[in-house]
Design a protein around this motif. Structure first.
Motif, PDB file in Angstrom:
ATOM      1  N   GLY A  47       0.950  -1.270   0.070  1.00  0.00           N
ATOM      2  CA  GLY A  47       0.033   0.471   0.278  1.00  0.00           C
ATOM      3  C   GLY A  47       0.994   1.222  -0.287  1.00  0.00           C
ATOM      4  N   LEU A  48       2.209   1.180   0.518  1.00  0.00           N
ATOM      5  CA  LEU A  48       3.121   2.654   0.699  1.00  0.00           C
ATOM      6  C   LEU A  48       3.334   2.799  -0.595  1.00  0.00           C
ATOM      7  N   ASN A  49       3.746   1.744  -1.189  1.00  0.00           N
ATOM      8  CA  ASN A  49       4.511   1.657  -2.154  1.00  0.00           C
ATOM      9  C   ASN A  49       3.840   2.790  -3.439  1.00  0.00           C
ATOM     10  N   GLY A  50       2.688   1.653  -3.465  1.00  0.00           N
ATOM     11  CA  GLY A  50       2.052   2.547  -4.408  1.00  0.00           C
ATOM     12  C   GLY A  50       1.269   3.827  -4.581  1.00  0.00           C
ATOM     13  N   LEU A  51       1.369   4.198  -2.536  1.00  0.00           N
ATOM     14  CA  LEU A  51       1.003   5.180  -2.370  1.00  0.00           C
ATOM     15  C   LEU A  51       2.081   6.041  -2.598  1.00  0.00           C
ATOM     16  N   ARG A  52       3.538   6.118  -2.592  1.00  0.00           N
ATOM     17  CA  ARG A  52       4.771   6.207  -3.296  1.00  0.00           C
ATOM     18  C   ARG A  52       4.735   7.021  -4.225  1.00  0.00           C
ATOM     19  N   GLY A  53       4.523   5.153  -5.284  1.00  0.00           N
ATOM     20  CA  GLY A  53       4.144   5.722  -7.100  1.00  0.00           C
ATOM     21  C   GLY A  53       3.402   7.090  -7.497  1.00  0.00           C
ATOM     22  N   ILE A  54       2.525   7.065  -7.168  1.00  0.00           N
ATOM     23  CA  ILE A  54       1.347   7.735  -6.967  1.00  0.00           C
ATOM     24  C   ILE A  54       2.127   9.709  -6.520  1.00  0.00           C
ATOM     25  N   LEU A  55       1.983   9.008  -4.918  1.00  0.00           N
ATOM     26  CA  LEU A  55       2.864  10.924  -4.558  1.00  0.00           C
ATOM     27  C   LEU A  55       3.260  11.329  -5.346  1.00  0.00           C
ATOM     28  N   LEU A  56       4.365  10.660  -6.012  1.00  0.00           N
ATOM     29  CA  LEU A  56       6.054  10.578  -7.248  1.00  0.00           C
ATOM     30  C   LEU A  56       5.817  11.583  -7.933  1.00  0.00           C
ATOM     31  N   GLU A  57       4.142  10.543  -8.762  1.00  0.00           N
ATOM     32  CA  GLU A  57       3.691  11.104  -9.910  1.00  0.00           C
ATOM     33  C   GLU A  57       3.154  12.563 -10.298  1.00  0.00           C
ATOM     34  N   TRP A  58       2.524  12.888  -8.570  1.00  0.00           N
ATOM     35  CA  TRP A  58       1.929  14.395  -8.561  1.00  0.00           C
ATOM     36  C   TRP A  58       3.211  15.415  -8.495  1.00  0.00           C
ATOM     37  N   LEU A  59       4.076  14.789  -7.317  1.00  0.00           N
ATOM     38  CA  LEU A  59       4.368  15.829  -6.992  1.00  0.00           C
ATOM     39  C   LEU A  59       5.872  16.382  -7.985  1.00  0.00           C
ATOM     40  N   GLY A  60       6.297  14.922  -8.538  1.00  0.00           N
ATOM     41  CA  GLY A  60       7.865  15.350  -9.169  1.00  0.00           C
ATOM     42  C   GLY A  60       9.362  14.682  -7.970  1.00  0.00           C
ATOM     43  N   PRO A  61      10.121  14.261  -9.323  1.00  0.00           N
ATOM     44  CA  PRO A  61      11.243  13.572  -8.179  1.00  0.00           C
ATOM     45  C   PRO A  61      12.020  14.543  -7.490  1.00  0.00           C
ATOM     46  N   SER A  62      11.674  15.828  -7.451  1.00  0.00           N
ATOM     47  CA  SER A  62      12.046  17.021  -6.596  1.00  0.00           C
ATOM     48  C   SER A  62      12.006  16.909  -4.868  1.00  0.00           C
TER      49      SER A  62
END
Lengths: 155, 116
Positions: free
Chosen positions: B71-86
């Protein structure tokens, strides 16, 4: 060049609102897109529910069995607790079934069809492959299993 | 040369594990498999103790850790897509903290449980 604190790749990053934008979703004849959005939404909801579920399941250890017994008294008939379980079941069943489909399609490369020479009307081979039937099976099974879960929870 | 990430492979591995662990977890809430009449009775203290105490507790913990990772790895992926690599260090830190907090809570819930 992006400065400090500025976001990069802005042009290609429409942001989280785009996931719900009907102009981008283009749902008619696009069940894959619907499944993609539903998988994300159910995934986000599931992680929030998981935090709540772990917190609640810990109560026999943290607050004693008396508190637990008091709480499960509310899990009979149609109550907010059983409605929560019903919604939880629906979310988990869809995410699980679609997850199995994604494992088959993405991880094992099953049901995606074979590459073919592009020709009019340029419909991708994957959209004509059995993966779409698999998707309809997921939607049908979801409704059936959710109804069965509802019967078990409410009776 | 930049090493490739195996994080998505772990997402698939945990998904496969979750199929079996969740099947066991959902089955334990089926009244006819637990010898009771209703869903609410499967949540009775003696039944919950059977699920969380002893050997079943190991399965329950495996389920909690696997679900949290997935779950947290999935959430991490979604958040990184939205927020960007920075924002990667921030997102990674939040995700690791959430994992440690809830994994710790789940561990206490199993280890600290007493017989009803």
């Amino acid at each position: 060049m992006a400065g400090r604190g500025e976001r990069r790749f802005l042009k290609n990053m429409p942001g989280w609102r785009a996931s719900f934008n009907p102009w981008i979703l283009k749902l008619p004849n696009n069940p894959e897109r619907l499944a993609f959005v539903l998988h994300r939404v159910t995934g986000i909801l599931l992680i929030l529910i998981l935090f709540l579920h772990i917190t609640v399941t810990t109560t026999p250890a943290t607050r004693g069995w008396e508190f637990w017994v008091e709480e499960i008294r509310k899990a009979q008939g149609i109550t907010p607790v059983t409605v929560y379980f019903f919604i939880f079941a629906g979310i988990a069943i869809f995410h699980g079934l679609n997850g199995i489909r994604l494992l088959l399609v993405e991880f094992l490369g099953c049901c995606v069809g074979k590459p073919e020479k592009p020709k009019p009307p340029y419909i991708s081979a994957t959209l004509k492959a059995p993966q779409r039937t698999l998707l309809y099976i997921v939607f049908a099974l979801w409704i059936i299993l959710w109804m069965i879960a509802g019967y078990i929870i409410f009776t | 040369m930049v090493g490739y990430s195996r994080i998505q492979l772990w997402q698939y591995i945990t998904a496969i594990l979750l199929i079996f662990l969740l099947a066991w977890h959902f089955a334990s809430r089926l009244p006819f498999l637990r010898g009771v009449d209703s869903f609410a009775e499967t949540l009775a203290p003696d039944k919950v103790y059977e699920d969380l105490g002893g050997a079943s507790g190991v399965l329950a913990l495996a389920l909690a850790y696997t679900a949290l990772f997935h779950g947290l790895n999935g959430l991490r992926g979604i958040l990184l897509e939205w927020l960007g690599p920075s924002r990667k260090p921030l997102v990674n830190t939040v995700v690791v903290i959430l994992f440690l907090v809830f994994a710790g809570l789940a561990t206490y819930g199993v280890v600290g449980i007493t017989k009803p």
